[in-house]
Design a protein around this motif. Structure first.
Motif, PDB file in Angstrom:
ATOM      1  N   ASP A 397       0.835  -1.216   0.000  1.00 14.64           N
ATOM      2  CA  ASP A 397       0.000   0.000   0.000  1.00 14.64           C
ATOM      3  C   ASP A 397       0.865   1.260   0.000  1.00 14.64           C
ATOM      4  OD1 ASP A 397      -0.384  -1.728   2.685  1.00 14.64           O
ATOM      5  OD2 ASP A 397       0.095   0.341   3.241  1.00 14.64           O
ATOM      6  N   ARG A 398       1.958   1.246   0.741  1.00 13.78           N
ATOM      7  CA  ARG A 398       2.801   2.457   0.789  1.00 13.78           C
ATOM      8  C   ARG A 398       3.461   2.701  -0.568  1.00 13.78           C
ATOM      9  NH1 ARG A 398       7.978   3.084   2.296  1.00 13.78           N
ATOM     10  NH2 ARG A 398       8.150   1.103   3.409  1.00 13.78           N
ATOM     11  N   TRP A 399       3.983   1.651  -1.189  1.00 13.63           N
ATOM     12  CA  TRP A 399       4.634   1.838  -2.490  1.00 13.63           C
ATOM     13  C   TRP A 399       3.626   2.264  -3.558  1.00 13.63           C
ATOM     14  CZ3 TRP A 399       8.480  -2.910  -2.975  1.00 13.63           C
ATOM     15  CH2 TRP A 399       9.518  -2.719  -2.052  1.00 13.63           C
ATOM     16  N   LEU A 400       2.432   1.669  -3.516  1.00 20.11           N
ATOM     17  CA  LEU A 400       1.420   2.095  -4.499  1.00 20.11           C
ATOM     18  C   LEU A 400       1.062   3.568  -4.274  1.00 20.11           C
ATOM     19  CD1 LEU A 400      -1.042  -0.951  -4.799  1.00 20.11           C
ATOM     20  CD2 LEU A 400       0.690  -0.192  -6.434  1.00 20.11           C
ATOM     21  N   GLY A 401       0.950   3.968  -3.009  1.00 25.10           N
ATOM     22  CA  GLY A 401       0.655   5.379  -2.714  1.00 25.10           C
ATOM     23  C   GLY A 401       1.754   6.286  -3.221  1.00 25.10           C
ATOM     24  N   ASP A 402       3.016   5.924  -2.998  1.00 31.14           N
ATOM     25  CA  ASP A 402       4.145   6.749  -3.467  1.00 31.14           C
ATOM     26  C   ASP A 402       4.124   6.858  -4.995  1.00 31.14           C
ATOM     27  OD1 ASP A 402       4.937   7.056  -0.869  1.00 31.14           O
ATOM     28  OD2 ASP A 402       6.596   5.622  -0.969  1.00 31.14           O
ATOM     29  N   LEU A 403       3.809   5.748  -5.664  1.00 32.22           N
ATOM     30  CA  LEU A 403       3.773   5.775  -7.138  1.00 32.22           C
ATOM     31  C   LEU A 403       2.613   6.649  -7.633  1.00 32.22           C
ATOM     32  CD1 LEU A 403       4.610   2.021  -7.884  1.00 32.22           C
ATOM     33  CD2 LEU A 403       6.106   4.015  -8.279  1.00 32.22           C
ATOM     34  N   ALA A 404       1.511   6.648  -6.889  1.00 35.15           N
ATOM     35  CA  ALA A 404       0.362   7.491  -7.268  1.00 35.15           C
ATOM     36  C   ALA A 404       0.757   8.970  -7.183  1.00 35.15           C
ATOM     37  CB  ALA A 404      -0.826   7.197  -6.354  1.00 35.15           C
ATOM     38  N   VAL A 405       1.408   9.325  -6.101  1.00 38.63           N
ATOM     39  CA  VAL A 405       1.809  10.733  -5.927  1.00 38.63           C
ATOM     40  C   VAL A 405       2.817  11.119  -7.024  1.00 38.63           C
ATOM     41  CG1 VAL A 405       3.025  12.330  -4.377  1.00 38.63           C
ATOM     42  CG2 VAL A 405       1.245  10.795  -3.482  1.00 38.63           C
ATOM     43  N   ALA A 406       3.733  10.206  -7.338  1.00 39.26           N
ATOM     44  CA  ALA A 406       4.704  10.490  -8.408  1.00 39.26           C
ATOM     45  C   ALA A 406       4.006  10.658  -9.762  1.00 39.26           C
ATOM     46  CB  ALA A 406       5.738   9.363  -8.484  1.00 39.26           C
ATOM     47  N   ALA A 407       2.848  10.008  -9.921  1.00 40.16           N
ATOM     48  CA  ALA A 407       2.121  10.116 -11.198  1.00 40.16           C
ATOM     49  C   ALA A 407       1.283  11.387 -11.260  1.00 40.16           C
ATOM     50  CB  ALA A 407       1.216   8.891 -11.382  1.00 40.16           C
ATOM     51  N   GLY A 408       1.254  12.166 -10.167  1.00 38.30           N
ATOM     52  CA  GLY A 408       0.543  13.446 -10.222  1.00 38.30           C
ATOM     53  C   GLY A 408      -0.644  13.553  -9.287  1.00 38.30           C
TER      54      GLY A 408
END
Ligand SMILES: C[S@@+](CC[C@H](N)C(=O)[O-])C[C@H]1O[C@@H](n2cnc3c(N)ncnc32)[C@H](O)[C@@H]1O
Length: 442
Positions: A397-408
């Motif tokens: 969940d944390r990595w998916l959240g970080d990737l979401a923020v990186a995607a905008g």
């Protein structure tokens, strides 16, 4: 020798494999069932096909209704599976789009959207197929070996009779597709061997209750027809759209379209979505064997099982270095190295290190696609669980959240709904895991 009976369980897509080194393990720790399909088995239309990877329609409905009050009326599910979100979007009278890249599963979701057809016309059409099937002389062709493992000859002949009569007039029309779904939905009910949804067949296990194909088909047609009548009495919004395409692109979804995304993506837990419908696809002659499954299904899916990535093990490092994974690079590299080391000590030598790298690469692309198709201020909810293949913890969940923020996307928070893997008995590792909802604000 007596065959073992199958124990009924309440499977969640997160009651998963990694705690037992890759063998399906079903347990029901915790009380929240919003990530399971079990409640849908009592709901009209949802219950037409038992898709154990599905999540709760009642929970989806609550989220849609709540967000509708906040002005969100365009709902997207990029991993729509058997169509839970599209059906609930229609019932809540909002616009809904579902994306699904598994061709058989997408066809199920699309067929369910035909509930607006005339129940009488459907039952007349399907029952006349049944009547002709009872008179059909089935040719003894060379049928796939898997069919022989799943069905006694007489059962298979009857299923074949329905398939042949249906097939002669199949034209892709709503009534034809509803009939296809009714036939697909009885296959496992008619098989005396274990045919759990999370494995295509368990030939050494037997079922307590097996139904003959003719009455099973008739009962299914009558259930569909009754559900159509019931559903048509309730208010409904516009017909939802279903696209058979890849969530990494969402190419048919207009830019900025969605203001609410509700989904449960595949999870890096070795659940093999391609193999999950092998029985049905073989029966309908859509695949002839393992190679076909790769070409027809697996190549369209998020890489979430080791079977999918085994040819790529040497490329693991270069996948980890992909630019799109930069936000989690350090931790991902360390985790993949730990998984590669752990693999050496395990007989199965499963390439979890490659699977985890490829999974996050694919999911990073999903976030980029979702950013393109969501409006400013949209809300995204992913039902997810963390993972520990070979006992190596992966903070999904944390990595998916970080990737979401990186995607905008702007921010994220995680709402835990239950603990998993906390009863240590029979487990090969003792890493506590959880499951919950990743809420992403856009
Ligand atoms: C957890 S299931 C979703 C179940 C769904 N919530 C339901 O209630 O039926 C995840 C789904 O994602 C699909 N899937 C896997 N890779 C995909 C991709 N690249 N694009 C779209 N769908 C994909 C799988 O076939 C599977 O049906």
């Amino acid at each position: 020798m007596r065959k073992k009976a199958i124990v009924k369980a309440t499977p969640s897509l997160f009651d998963d494999l990694e705690s037992s080194d890759g063998e399906a393990e079903i347990s029901g720790e915790g009380k929240d069932t919003s990530s399971t399909f079990v409640g849908n088995l009592g709901l009209p239309v949802h219950r037409w096909f038992r898709y154990s990877a599905g999540f709760s329609a009642a929970w989806v409905r609550d989220v849609i209704e709540r967000e509708k009050k906040n002005g969100r009326t365009r709902i997207l599910d990029p991993f729509v599976g058997s169509g839970t979100v599209t059906l609930e979007g229609e019932a809540s009278q909002v616009e809904a789009i579902g994306v699904e890249s598994h061709p058989f599963v997408a066809r199920i979701a699309r067929a369910k959207l035909n509930w607006r057809e005339s129940p009488k016309a459907f039952s007349t059409y399907a029952l006349s197929i049944l009547s002709d099937a009872k008179k059909e002389k089935v040719e003894q062709e060379d049928y796939p070996a898997l069919m022989g493992k799943c069905f006694p000859p007489e059962t298979f002949t009857r299923l074949e009779a329905i398939r042949c009569v249906w097939g002669r007039q199949a034209d892709g029309s709503p009534l034809s597709e509803l009939t296809w779904l009714a036939l697909s939905a009885i296959l496992r009910e008619c098989s005396p061997v274990g045919t759990a949804q999370w494995q295509y067949v368990l030939p050494n296990k037997s079922k307590a209750r097996v139904i003959d194909p003719f009455p099973a088909f008739e009962a299914k047609v009558r259930l569909f027809s009754a559900d159509m009548t019931q559903r048509q009495r309730e208010p409904a919004g516009p017909k939802a759209l279903l696209y058979s395409e890849d969530a990494r692109e969402c190419q048919s979804v207009p830019a900025g379209w969605a203001d609410l995304v509700i989904t449960s993506p595949p999870y890096a837990n070795n659940y093999d979505y391609a193999d999950a419908t092998r029985l049905e696809m073989t029966f309908f002659r859509e695949i002839a064997g393992w190679g076909c499954l790769q070409k027809t299904v697996r190549k369209h899916l998020i890489r979430s099982c080791t079977q999918h990535v085994s040819p790529l093990t040497k490329q693991t490092d270069s996948i980890v270095r992909e630019a799109v994974l930069a936000p989690i690079f350090g931790e991902l590299q360390e985790t993949c190295r730990a998984l590669a080391d752990a693999r050496e000590g395990h007989g199965g030598k499963k390439p979890y290190h490659t699977m985890v790298a490829a999974y996050f690469k694919d999911m990073a692309e999903v976030w980029l696609a979702l950013r393109r198709v969501t409006a400013t201020g949209a809300i995204v909810c992913f039902v997810v669980g963390d993972s520990a293949p070979y006992g190596v913890y992966v903070p999904v969940d944390r990595w998916l959240g970080d990737l979401a923020v990186a995607a905008g996307f702007k921010s994220y928070n995680f709402e835990k709904t239950r603990d998993r893997n906390i009863k240590w008995k029979n487990r090969k590792h003792r890493v506590p895991l959880h499951e919950g909802r990743l809420w992403v604000q856009g």
